[in-house]
Design an enzyme around this catalytic site. Structure first.
Site, short mmCIF file in Angstrom:
data_model
loop_
_atom_site.label_atom_id
_atom_site.label_comp_id
_atom_site.label_asym_id
_atom_site.label_seq_id
_atom_site.Cartn_x
_atom_site.Cartn_y
_atom_site.Cartn_z
N GLY A 22 14.02 -0.15 15.39
CA GLY A 22 12.81 0.76 15.58
C GLY A 22 11.96 0.35 14.18
O GLY A 22 12.18 -0.43 13.61
N CYS A 23 11.30 1.24 13.75
CA CYS A 23 10.20 1.33 12.51
C CYS A 23 11.12 0.78 11.34
O CYS A 23 12.18 1.51 10.89
CB CYS A 23 9.78 2.72 12.16
SG CYS A 23 8.94 2.79 10.59
N PHE A 24 10.83 -0.37 10.75
CA PHE A 24 11.40 -0.77 9.80
C PHE A 24 11.44 -0.17 8.32
O PHE A 24 12.37 -0.22 7.70
CB PHE A 24 10.99 -2.31 9.42
CG PHE A 24 9.46 -2.52 9.28
CD1 PHE A 24 8.45 -1.78 8.55
CD2 PHE A 24 8.91 -3.69 9.60
CE1 PHE A 24 7.29 -1.80 8.64
CE2 PHE A 24 7.57 -4.40 9.62
CZ PHE A 24 6.64 -3.27 8.94
N HIS A 44 14.60 7.69 10.45
CA HIS A 44 15.53 7.75 11.57
C HIS A 44 16.56 8.99 11.62
O HIS A 44 16.70 9.54 10.69
CB HIS A 44 16.28 6.33 11.19
CG HIS A 44 15.77 5.22 11.62
ND1 HIS A 44 14.42 4.79 11.16
CD2 HIS A 44 16.05 4.32 12.53
CE1 HIS A 44 14.13 3.45 12.01
NE2 HIS A 44 15.10 3.59 12.73
#
Length: 160
Positions: free
Chosen positions: A9-11, A156
Site C-alpha cells: 500500500g502507501c509507502f 496503516h
C-alpha cells in the site's frame, strides 16, 4: 547489511512500521516493478506505469531476520485485496515482496503458504506477489520519512 523490498500500500505507512524495528538501519520509499525508467510520483500514482510503491529496507540480519521482517509485513496490511489497501486503489498499492535472493524467495513463499493455511483470512485468497527484485527508483525527497516530517500517525492498520 542486507536488503529487503516490500510493497503493502502507501509507502509512507510501510516505511513507518519498518523504521520502528531494531536492526533496521535505513528505509527508502521508492518505485519498483514498472515499465518506465526514472518514474515520478505523478506517473506512478495514475497506476499506468506498472510500478508499485515500495520500501527498501536495509537491515542487520544479526539483529533482525528476513522472516521477522516478513511477519511485520503481513501484520501491517491486508494481503487479500488485489491492488488495494484501504481507500488506496490501483496496482501501485499492490501487495508484493520483491526478493533479493533464493533464500528470501523461499522464505516469502513459505510465509505466504503458512498464512494461507492458518485460516486467518478465512476463505479469502492471499494475492501477494513474490517476484524478483528489479530496478529500485527512489521516490522524491518529500516522500522520505513523510509521516515523521509531518508529525502524522501511521496510515496503516495493524492486522497482527
Amino acid at each position: 547489511m542486507a536488503r529487503a523490498t516490500f510493497g503493502a500500500g502507501c509507502f509512507w505507512g510501510v516505511e513507518y512500521f519498518f523504521k520502528q524495528i531494531d536492526g533496521v538501519n535505513q528505509t527508502r520509499c521508492g518505485y519498483m516493478g514498472g515499465k518506465i525508467e526514472n518514474p515520478e510520483y505523478q506517473q506512478v500514482k495514475t497506476g499506468t506505469s506498472g510500478h508499485a510503491e515500495v520500501v527498501e529496507v536495509e537491515f542487520d540480519p544479526q539483529l533482525v531476520s528476513f522472516e521477522q521482517l516478513l511477519a511485520i509485513f503481513w501484520a501491517n496490511h491486508n494481503p487479500t485485496t488485489l491492488n488495494q489497501q484501504g481507500g488506496d486503489m490501483g496496482s501501485q498499492y499492490r501487495s508484493v515482496v520483491f526478493f533479493h535472493d533464493k533464500q528470501q524467495k523461499q522464505q516469502a513463499e513459505s510465509a505466504k503458504f503458512q498464512l494461507m493455511k492458518s485460516g486467518r483470512w478465512g476463505s479469502r485468497q492471499i494475492v501477494t506477489e513474490v517476484v524478483p527484485v528489479c530496478h529500485f527508483y527512489p521516490a522524491e525527497d518529500y516522500h522520505q520519512n513523510y509521516l515523521e516530517k509531518n508529525e502524522l500517525p501511521s496510515c496503516h492498520i495493524y492486522y497482527g
